[in-house]
Design a protein around this motif. Structure first.
Motif, PDB file in Angstrom:
ATOM      1  N   LYS A  94       0.567  -1.379  -0.271  1.00  0.00           N
ATOM      2  CA  LYS A  94       0.002   0.176   0.031  1.00  0.00           C
ATOM      3  C   LYS A  94       0.497   1.172  -0.324  1.00  0.00           C
ATOM      4  CE  LYS A  94      -3.628   2.627   3.002  1.00  0.00           C
ATOM      5  NZ  LYS A  94      -4.734   2.432   4.073  1.00  0.00           N
ATOM      6  N   VAL A  96       0.426   5.437   0.017  1.00  0.00           N
ATOM      7  CA  VAL A  96      -0.740   6.621  -0.166  1.00  0.00           C
ATOM      8  C   VAL A  96       0.330   8.116  -0.229  1.00  0.00           C
ATOM      9  CG1 VAL A  96      -2.740   7.337   1.957  1.00  0.00           C
ATOM     10  CG2 VAL A  96      -1.926   5.683   1.706  1.00  0.00           C
ATOM     11  N   SER A 116      -5.077  13.185  -2.912  1.00  0.00           N
ATOM     12  CA  SER A 116      -4.633  11.708  -2.861  1.00  0.00           C
ATOM     13  C   SER A 116      -4.942  10.552  -3.274  1.00  0.00           C
ATOM     14  CB  SER A 116      -5.860  11.836  -0.661  1.00  0.00           C
ATOM     15  OG  SER A 116      -4.936  10.876  -0.446  1.00  0.00           O
ATOM     16  N   THR A 118      -3.756   6.582  -3.551  1.00  0.00           N
ATOM     17  CA  THR A 118      -3.942   5.509  -2.808  1.00  0.00           C
ATOM     18  C   THR A 118      -3.720   4.099  -3.818  1.00  0.00           C
ATOM     19  OG1 THR A 118      -4.988   6.101  -0.814  1.00  0.00           O
ATOM     20  CG2 THR A 118      -4.843   3.479  -0.908  1.00  0.00           C
ATOM     21  N   TYR A 119      -2.392   3.594  -3.814  1.00  0.00           N
ATOM     22  CA  TYR A 119      -2.431   2.030  -3.854  1.00  0.00           C
ATOM     23  C   TYR A 119      -2.300   0.671  -3.835  1.00  0.00           C
ATOM     24  CZ  TYR A 119       0.866  -1.396  -6.132  1.00  0.00           C
ATOM     25  OH  TYR A 119       1.163  -2.369  -6.758  1.00  0.00           O
ATOM     26  N   ARG A 120      -3.385   0.127  -3.447  1.00  0.00           N
ATOM     27  CA  ARG A 120      -3.073  -1.466  -3.170  1.00  0.00           C
ATOM     28  C   ARG A 120      -2.684  -2.082  -4.055  1.00  0.00           C
ATOM     29  NH1 ARG A 120      -5.688   1.305   0.891  1.00  0.00           N
ATOM     30  NH2 ARG A 120      -7.650   1.840   1.932  1.00  0.00           N
TER      31      ARG A 120
END
Length: 122
Positions: A94, A96, A116, A118-120
């Motif tokens: 993850k 952010v 913002s 976010t990478y998961r």
């Protein structure tokens, strides 16, 4: 059986950068604060070894490289930070990135804008 995740983060990193939609914003610059975190599995065998974590100085260098560029939108800065982090840290589960602008030209005394991403890892 569970797993332990580690998060290495920089919060409220202040930059004065030439980012803004309007040409005068890029000319004069604006104040920004960046929050940046990278999460990955924690390996406790050598928890006191820098090779088993992320170096804060390296994370800060990545932010500096991106935030000094002249650009119109915070989204492009956040996307560049995220892409670079994904490339450098393929083990990250993850990532952010949040960028806050303190003085957008709205004619309002006190307002902050924030973008913002976010990478998961799937």
């Amino acid at each position: 059986m569970g797993s332990i995740m580690q998060e290495v983060a920089l919060n409220e990193v202040r930059f004065f950068s030439p980012i803004g939609y309007y040409p005068e914003e890029r000319l004069l610059g604006n104040e920004f604060f960046v929050d940046f975190s990278v999460s990955f599995p924690f390996e406790n065998d050598h928890a006191d070894d820098l090779n088993n974590t992320l170096n804060y100085e390296e994370l800060y260098g990545l932010l500096c490289k991106v935030m000094k560029k002249d650009r119109q939108l915070l989204e492009s800065a956040a996307a560049e930070i995220l892409d670079e982090a994904k490339s450098r840290y393929p083990f990250a589960t993850k990532i952010v990135v949040a960028i806050r602008k303190t003085t957008p030209p709205f004619g309002v005394d006190h307002i902050h804008t924030r973008v913002s991403l976010t990478y998961r890892q799937s």
